[in-house]
Each structure stands twice: as structure tokens, then as C-alpha cells.
Design a protein around this motif. Structure first.
Motif, short mmCIF file in Angstrom:
data_model
loop_
_atom_site.label_atom_id
_atom_site.label_comp_id
_atom_site.label_asym_id
_atom_site.label_seq_id
_atom_site.Cartn_x
_atom_site.Cartn_y
_atom_site.Cartn_z
N GLY A 127 -34.73 112.82 -41.89
CA GLY A 127 -35.08 111.47 -41.47
C GLY A 127 -33.85 110.62 -41.24
O GLY A 127 -32.71 111.10 -41.33
N PHE A 128 -34.09 109.36 -40.95
CA PHE A 128 -33.01 108.44 -40.61
C PHE A 128 -32.47 107.74 -41.86
O PHE A 128 -33.22 107.13 -42.61
N PRO A 129 -31.16 107.82 -42.08
CA PRO A 129 -30.53 107.07 -43.17
C PRO A 129 -30.08 105.70 -42.66
O PRO A 129 -30.26 105.36 -41.48
N ALA A 130 -29.49 104.92 -43.55
CA ALA A 130 -28.94 103.63 -43.12
C ALA A 130 -27.78 103.81 -42.15
O ALA A 130 -27.55 102.98 -41.28
N ASP A 131 -27.05 104.93 -42.28
CA ASP A 131 -25.90 105.23 -41.42
C ASP A 131 -26.30 106.26 -40.37
O ASP A 131 -26.41 107.44 -40.65
N PHE A 132 -26.49 105.80 -39.13
CA PHE A 132 -26.93 106.70 -38.06
C PHE A 132 -25.81 107.58 -37.54
O PHE A 132 -26.06 108.49 -36.74
N SER A 133 -24.57 107.35 -37.97
CA SER A 133 -23.44 108.12 -37.44
C SER A 133 -23.24 109.45 -38.15
O SER A 133 -22.41 110.26 -37.72
N TRP A 177 -34.47 108.47 -49.87
CA TRP A 177 -35.47 108.02 -48.88
C TRP A 177 -34.86 108.03 -47.50
O TRP A 177 -33.78 107.46 -47.28
N LEU A 178 -35.54 108.69 -46.56
CA LEU A 178 -35.07 108.78 -45.17
C LEU A 178 -36.26 108.49 -44.26
O LEU A 178 -37.36 108.99 -44.48
N TYR A 179 -36.02 107.72 -43.22
CA TYR A 179 -37.12 107.18 -42.44
C TYR A 179 -37.68 108.13 -41.38
O TYR A 179 -36.95 108.87 -40.73
N ASN A 180 -38.96 108.08 -41.18
CA ASN A 180 -39.72 108.52 -40.01
C ASN A 180 -40.12 109.99 -39.96
O ASN A 180 -41.31 110.30 -39.83
N THR A 181 -39.18 110.93 -40.03
CA THR A 181 -39.47 112.33 -39.70
C THR A 181 -40.58 112.92 -40.56
O THR A 181 -41.37 113.74 -40.08
N CYS A 182 -40.66 112.52 -41.82
CA CYS A 182 -41.67 113.09 -42.71
C CYS A 182 -43.09 112.85 -42.20
O CYS A 182 -43.98 113.70 -42.39
N ALA A 305 -31.76 102.70 -48.69
CA ALA A 305 -32.51 102.57 -47.44
C ALA A 305 -31.96 101.46 -46.54
O ALA A 305 -32.29 101.41 -45.35
N GLY A 306 -31.15 100.57 -47.08
CA GLY A 306 -30.51 99.54 -46.28
C GLY A 306 -31.51 98.62 -45.61
O GLY A 306 -32.50 98.19 -46.20
N LEU A 307 -31.28 98.32 -44.32
CA LEU A 307 -32.10 97.37 -43.58
C LEU A 307 -33.51 97.87 -43.35
O LEU A 307 -34.41 97.08 -43.03
#
Length: 380
Positions: A127-133, A177-182, A305-307
Motif C-alpha cells: 500500500g501507500f506510505p506517507a513517503d511516495f518516493s 498501516w499502508l493505504y489502499n491496496t489491501c 500514516a502522515g496526512l
């Protein structure tokens, strides 16, 4: 409480920063819902927005998917602690990058199997972390087409899972916690366990019992007249068309996205929200709703999770407010926002519901001012 719901939204239409919107606030005090319908279904000012306009609800799909998973748990098809490998063999032996910043080929084995609970709490490792790089994030966009919904471009579930199996996890299962993919993985899990397609399962177990007649992964040809156009704000501030009514949602996609593929209406999603507030009937048992609306994260996971979460917790498929520090932030509020410009929340302790449907994409994970104004109004 001053003004009205329409007073909040109308200025955005008049300034041409928002083509139109449909919103609902039900404070749960017996006064009934207040509904506002403003603007047009397209930026050219053609067809007016109507109460039953159909919208791409993006990540408001996630709580629906979580409810579907809990329906299978109640049937005894699997338990929250069960590994998902029997149904998702592609991820039976995943690998993890040695550190989050490591290259995608610097990997170690996963310390344990991925479970149903890992997926529901967004702690499975993808999933997406706070740091997309970070290097392991790029394949999610390139190979899985994660990001703004593009239903007609995504590969069918088996091919999608094969691609996922080639992508290393960013963290060990249960760690972060990582966003979306799950949610997309859960959509595949539901279909394989149920032995039918995800659209079929949701229709039978969620939409039909609740009377959600306008919710699905595509809009029938006869209803395209109610389907709003979709826009983004361009570099010059002007609205750019992303998708027309006869575009990406005019036919059922090969990959029905559990992370963001549904379309719906204000009243359909209100029915789903009321189901959660009324202890799950006729879709779920009360305990399933309690589990969905409970924060499962550690303080470190919330902070990481940041923003995306802004310090909120996370239940199954949606955030949970745990620190009421803002005017709109109510302890125990559960729900989420969609990148296509939608938002839906409930407050179990008061029976309140707030819904917003627009056709303007968000520019990032931070909720825009129009959403915060709506929430502050609902909490006043």
C-alpha cells in the motif's frame, strides 16, 4: 448552528470551483436529514444536479468491502486470524524489502503469513506510505494501476494478483498501516471465497437487502442521464474533464476494484450508513459493526500514516476519530473520503450521518475546506 447546508456549498458553485454537489446531514436527533442539491452535473452548466445523481464514490467503496468481508466471517467461511493463502496462493510466501527505503530486489521473507485481519486493518504490507518516493511504491502505480480509479485499464483479478505477487511488501505483516491496496486484495478474496464475482456478491449480500438500487461497478445505459461528469482542477485552476458518463463506468470492468470502483447515490449510501448505525441489520451482526468501527492501530502506526489519517485511527475500511481536537472531529466518528470528491461518516454514539457527493477530484490526501466546513456544520 447558523445558516444551512446549501449556504456552505453554493459559494463553491458560484465561484466555479465546484460544478455541483449533493450533501446530507442527519444529526441523529430525530429532526430527520437535511439535504442540499446545488449546481450542475457538468461544468458547462447543462443538466442540473439532482438528489439521485450518480457519482463515482472512489474510496467510499472501502467500508462496503469491509462489510462484505465481515458477512463472510459471520458465515464461518474464514476467521479474522486466518491466513489468506488458501484462497490467495499468489501471496502465500511474500517477500519484504529489507528496509522501507531498500531497492525492490533487496528482500527478505515475510516473518509470518498475511491474515484476513491484516488486510482489513491495512497492515498486510502492501500500500501507500506517507513517503511516495520509496522504491517499493512505484510498482503499485505501474503494475497494479493503483491511484485514481481507472476501471477499464486494470487487469482481471488473476492477472492482477500475479502482478501483486511480484511486488515486495514495504513492511512485514502487521507492522505498519499502508493505504489502499489491501481493499483491492479483499475484493479478490471475497470473490474467490464466495465462488462468484465481487459485483454479484455485493448485490446479493449488501445492495439488495438495503435497497441500494443505484450502487454497483457500472452505470446501466438507461441511467447515464443521472451520471455526473468527473473533473480535476488543472494547473491553471480551470476544471479538466476526467471521465464522461459514457466513459470508464459505462460497462462492468474486468477488475471490480474493492479499493475504489463503486458508483452510488446520496440516498443509497445513506442506507448503508444507517445499516451501520442500526447495528448491522439486515446485513451484519452488531459485533461485526463494532469491530469495523473500532480503532486497531498503535500510536506509532497512526503517526506513520502522515496526512492520510492526520492522527486518526483506522477500523475496517474507514478511519476512526480518537482525538477530538478540531470542530468537526467527533470522538468515535467512523468513515472515509473518496478521491473523486466524496465523503461519508457516521457517529455511532449519536446516530449522526454526514455525506457529500461531488464530481471534483481531490488534489491530495488532506480533506479540502468544503468537507471540513460540512463536518463543522454537522457538529454544531
Amino acid at each position: 448552528m447558523t445558516g444551512s447546508l446549501e449556504d456552505i456549498l453554493q459559494p463553491y458553485v458560484e465561484s466555479k470551483s465546484l460544478p455541483g454537489a449533493v450533501a446530507l446531514v442527519d444529526r441523529g436527533d430525530g429532526s430527520g436529514p437535511e439535504v442540499a442539491v446545488v449546481g450542475s452535473a457538468d461544468a458547462a452548466g447543462g443538466a442540473p444536479m439532482v438528489r439521485d445523481s450518480i457519482f463515482r464514490i472512489a474510496s467510499l467503496t472501502k467500508p462496503v468491502i469491509a462489510a462484505a468481508v465481515m458477512a463472510l466471517v459471520e458465515e464461518g467461511r474464514f476467521a479474522l486470524v486466518d491466513p489468506v493463502a488458501p484462497w490467495l496462493p499468489e501471496i502465500a510466501e511474500p517477500v519484504v524489502v529489507r528496509t522501507p527505503a531498500s531497492p525492490v530486489d533487496d528482500v527478505v521473507p515475510a516473518a509470518r503469513p498475511v491474515t484476513v485481519a491484516d488486510l482489513l486493518t491495512f497492515r498486510a504490507g502492501w500500500g501507500f506510505p506517507a513517503d511516495f518516493s520509496l522504491p517499493a511504491v512505484a510498482p503499485l502505480f505501474g503494475e497494479l494501476l493503483q491511484g485514481p480509479p481507472q476501471p477499464q485499464r486494470v487487469a482481471a483479478p488473476d492477472a492482477w494478483m500475479a502482478a501483486l505477487a511480484r511486488i515486495p511488501m514495504l513492511h512485514q505483516p502487521g507492522e505498519a498501516w499502508l493505504y489502499n491496496t489491501c481493499s483491492d486484495i479483499l475484493g479478490v478474496l471475497i470473490a474467490r471465497v464466495a465462488g462468484c464475482s465481487l459485483p454479484e456478491f455485493l448485490a446479493e449480500r449488501v445492495f439488495e437487502p438495503l435497497g441500494m438500487t443505484d450502487t454497483g461497478f457500472a452505470v446501466p445505459a438507461g441511467q447515464l442521464g443521472r451520471f455526473a461528469h468527473q473533473y480535476r482542477t488543472g494547473p491553471d485552476g480551470a476544471l479538466e474533464l476526467v471521465d464522461a458518463p459514457d466513459g470508464q463506468w459505462s460497462s462492468v470492468p474486468a477488475f471490480p476494484s474493492g479499493g475504489g470502483g463503486l458508483v452510488s447515490t446520496l440516498d443509497d449510501y445513506h442506507r448503508f450508513a444507517r445499516m451501520l448505525l442500526e447495528e448491522g441489520g439486515p446485513v451484519l451482526a452488531p459485533e461485526s459493526v463494532r469491530l469495523m468501527t473500532t480503532d486497531w492501530l498503535t500510536p506509532a502506526q497512526r503517526a506513520g500514516a502522515g496526512l492520510f489519517l492526520e492522527g486518526q485511527g483506522w477500523g475496517f475500511g474507514g478511519s476512526v476519530d480518537i482525538t477530538p481536537t478540531d470542530p468537526w472531529n467527533v470522538l468515535g466518528r467512523y468513515g472515509w473520503i473518496g478521491g473523486t470528491g466524496t465523503a461519508a461518516h457516521i457517529v455511532p454514539s449519536t446516530g449522526a450521518v454526514t455525506l457529500l457527493m461531488t464530481q471534483l477530484e481531490l488534489t491530495g490526501p488532506t480533506p479540502p475546506e468544503r468537507m471540513r466546513e460540512l463536518w463543522a456544520y454537522a457538529a454544531s
